[in-house]
Write an enzyme that holds these catalytic residues in place. Structure first.
Site, short mmCIF file in Angstrom:
data_model
loop_
_atom_site.label_atom_id
_atom_site.label_comp_id
_atom_site.label_asym_id
_atom_site.label_seq_id
_atom_site.Cartn_x
_atom_site.Cartn_y
_atom_site.Cartn_z
N ARG A 1 -22.17 26.47 37.53
CA ARG A 1 -21.83 26.30 38.94
C ARG A 1 -22.13 27.60 39.66
NH1 ARG A 1 -16.26 23.38 40.68
NH2 ARG A 1 -17.02 21.94 39.10
N SER B 1 -18.43 19.68 42.91
CA SER B 1 -17.09 19.16 43.20
C SER B 1 -16.62 19.59 44.59
CB SER B 1 -16.11 19.61 42.10
OG SER B 1 -14.87 18.97 42.25
N ASP C 1 -11.94 14.38 46.90
CA ASP C 1 -12.87 15.48 47.14
C ASP C 1 -14.30 14.95 47.10
OD1 ASP C 1 -13.08 15.09 44.41
OD2 ASP C 1 -13.01 17.20 43.89
N ASP D 1 -13.42 13.11 42.12
CA ASP D 1 -12.65 13.20 40.87
C ASP D 1 -11.24 13.72 41.11
OD1 ASP D 1 -13.31 15.86 41.37
OD2 ASP D 1 -13.92 16.30 39.31
N ARG D 2 -10.96 14.21 42.31
CA ARG D 2 -9.60 14.67 42.63
C ARG D 2 -9.03 13.85 43.78
NH1 ARG D 2 -9.12 21.15 41.96
NH2 ARG D 2 -10.66 21.44 40.34
N GLU E 1 -3.85 17.55 35.59
CA GLU E 1 -3.81 18.99 35.82
C GLU E 1 -3.31 19.21 37.23
OE1 GLU E 1 -7.71 20.57 35.24
OE2 GLU E 1 -8.60 19.48 36.92
N SER F 1 -4.08 20.86 39.71
CA SER F 1 -5.03 20.96 40.83
C SER F 1 -5.52 19.57 41.23
CB SER F 1 -6.19 21.88 40.47
OG SER F 1 -6.79 21.49 39.25
#
Length: 607
Positions: free
Chosen positions: A57, A159, A317, A321-322, A419, A421
């Protein structure tokens, strides 16, 4: 000296320029050399990206430590060489490749283009490629890897990172993000295969006429939505639910998939935030495309919800995935739930429904919930009372995904993992955090509670009264200088003399120290941590006499030092204000005394 350096970089560029066939990145380096920007040239040409959280990344642009056509081709060549050592049938099993909506005009890079180049490298070696024809949520790649029996998967995404960034995320054949030793071995293979193999590696059109390329989009989307129905427990309530939901996809991939997921559960579609519904690589309506930042980046969603009289806001997001969730608390404003609070609700919900369909207490013996070690201990409190198993992993969903795979081999079942976050996994249909499934599960939970005249926040309070209040604080500081980070953690490890950690924090005695970077754990008889040693990152956890657990760690994907504190109270102790005061005292000391932001020029989080 400057002339010598400029001569060096010019010659370095001349050596490698035949490898670069992207005219935009070529022009970037030509311009930097002509302008004599030596520091920038040193940064771009004298170091390479290293694998962080399951891949690469970095900012998009020219250079070996940037995401661009060349570095993606090099990475895929290294990945191919590595996979050949593990999969004799690589050609037939193939590679899954997906991408998000990111792109950068000035470097000619887009996630779609980089995905096509990834596919081209594999196709040039006669390896079959399952390349999605359109953008997909990140969880679709590991889901496809498992469903199609592929050797591995690659998702081109950064992400929730800033718009300048992109990434190359790798999944193993079990669907989990790669972990050690694969990350190090792939990096070694990349360094041994730097020169592009052939012109075919640059041919993004190869995917359109190769018989080895398939498009799994229709099949995988259909299978995913069919399997998602297994997480729907009260469809009859959903279809008549009067609640309205607002959804923001943060200019990313989530809109169409969330709409479909709501239909699977029998809901009317959520109301999309119009300014953020469609893909936009510039993320033009948000300062930062990260819903974890809370109310400050959810403004458009909250305004629309108030206008539409919607009680719940859901925000995924950019790669979906979030998940962030906010609830309008009737006259008390908006409550934006933290990742730990949402996990308390989702963990309760998943076990509540598990018990409904599995009344035999013996069935609970095979049930597991998982969380990363910097996340709330609320699932541990659930497990202590309810009798299921709880396990912690190192930070990062790659550890959770691999633990799910490990447990499944012995007949164990993971029904929830998270998690802090805002990464959640309900069930275990995909070994990755999943904002799409989590969003619709939250909607059903809200509908069920509404039928009981309860709001999410009220149920959260009920959970804490039953299992004990868990008050937590999570934040970060930004540090763009790696030597400063090393200095900070070295000072902590020698706080009271050589090899002596701090003995107090905020005036409270520290009773245990666990240093995952070095493998030390003072609470163990052998002084060795049971969690795997992770020397490539920094993480130290302090357990205080008053029950507070505090952790400092570096991020694997961003220039951040993160800090986590939590007060885990026993059931029956409900003096929340006192708990919060004690926690704030410890958190302030952890930040000011251990990290010394002003002395070390750290940038505090803007809220």
């Amino acid at each position: 000296m400057r002339n010598n350096l400029n001569f060096l970089f010019t010659n370095l560029w001349l050596i490698f320029s035949p490898w670069v066939q992207n005219r935009w990145t070529r022009a970037q380096l030509d311009s930097l050399i002509a302008a004599g920007h030596l520091d920038e040239l040193r940064s771009r040409l004298c170091s390479r990206m290293s694998f962080g959280t399951a891949g690469l990344r970095a900012p998009m642009g020219a250079g070996f430590n940037r995401i661009n056509d060349l570095t993606v081709i090099q990475s895929t060549q290294g990945l191919y060489s590595h996979l050949c050592r593990y999969f004799p049938d690589l050609s037939s099993r193939g590679l899954v490749v997906g991408f998000d909506t990111r792109g950068q005009e000035e470097s000619g890079c887009s996630s779609e283009r980089l995905a096509k180049l990834t596919a081209a490298v594999m196709l040039s070696r006669e390896v079959s490629v399952h390349l999605f024809s359109s953008f997909v949520p990140t969880p679709y790649v590991p889901y496809a890897v498992k469903k199609l029996g592929a050797a591995a998967g690659v998702m081109i995404t950064a992400s929730h990172n800033p718009k300048e960034d992109n990434g190359y995320k790798v999944y193993w054949s079990n669907g989990a993000q790669i972990a050690s030793p694969h990350d190090k071995e792939i990096l070694r293979s990349i360094e041994e295969e730097l020169e592009p193999w052939s012109a075919s590696c640059w041919d993004e059109d190869l995917v359109d006429h190769s018989s080895l390329r398939t498009d799994p989009l229709t099949q995988i989307n259909s299978c995913y939505m069919d399997e998602l129905a297994s997480l729907c427990f009260h469809r009859e309530l959903n279809s008549s639910c009067p609640l309205k939901f607002v959804h923001s996809s943060f200019h990313g991939v989530g809109h169409v998939f969330i709409q479909q997921a709501f239909q699977v559960f029998g809901f009317a579609p959520p109301i999309p935030v119009p300014e953020q519904k469609d893909p936009d690589p510039n993320f033009s309506s948000v300062r930062c495309p990260n819903p974890e930042e809370g109310e400050s980046v959810l403004k458009l969603s909250l305004l629309l919800a108030e206008k539409e009289n919607a009680r719940i806001v859901l925000a995924t997001d950019p790669d979906a995935d979030r998940l962030a969730v906010a609830e309008n608390s009737d006259g008390c404003g908006w409550k934006v739930f933290t990742g730990n609070e949402l996990a308390a609700l989702l963990g309760w919900w998943m076990f509540f429904n598990w018990k409904e369909s599995h009344p035999d207490p013996a069935d609970t013996q095979n049930v597991h919930m998982l969380a990363t070690t910097v996340s709330s201990k609320i699932l541990q409190a659930f497990a202590r009372i309810e009798g299921f198993h709880f396990e912690e992993t190192l930070p990062g969903f790659k550890w959770i995904g691999n633990k799910i795979h490990e447990l499944s081999k012995t007949g164990q079942r993971v029904i929830f993992a998270f998690e802090e976050s805002i990464g959640f996994l309900c069930g275990s249909m995909v070994p990755e955090k999943d904002g799409v499934s989590s969003a619709v599960v939250v909607a059903e939970m809200a509908a069920y509670l509404h039928n009981k005249n309860l709001m999410l926040n009220q149920q959260l309070d009920n959970i804490y009264q039953t299992y004990g209040y868990h008050v937590s604080k999570t934040s970060y500081v930004i540090c763009n200088d790696p030597p400063t980070i090393q200095k900070i953690f070295s000072r902590i490890r020698n706080f009271d003399g050589d090899g002596s950690y701090p003995k107090t924090c905020g005036g409270i005695q520290i009773v245990h120290v666990r240093d995952v970077t070095t493998g030390y754990d003072s609470s163990r008889p052998d002084l060795r941590s049971v969690l795997p040693v992770s020397r490539s990152s920094q993480m130290i956890t302090f357990t205080l006499q008053n029950g507070v657990v505090a952790t400092l760690r570096t991020s694997g994907t961003e220039p951040k030092i993160k800090y986590y504190t939590e007060f885990c109270a026993a059931p029956g102790k409900s003096e929340v204000c006192r708990l919060e005061e004690e926690l704030q005292k410890v958190t302030a000391a952890l930040l000011d005394k251990f990290l010394e932001p002003e002395k070390n020029n750290l940038i505090r989080r803007l809220v």
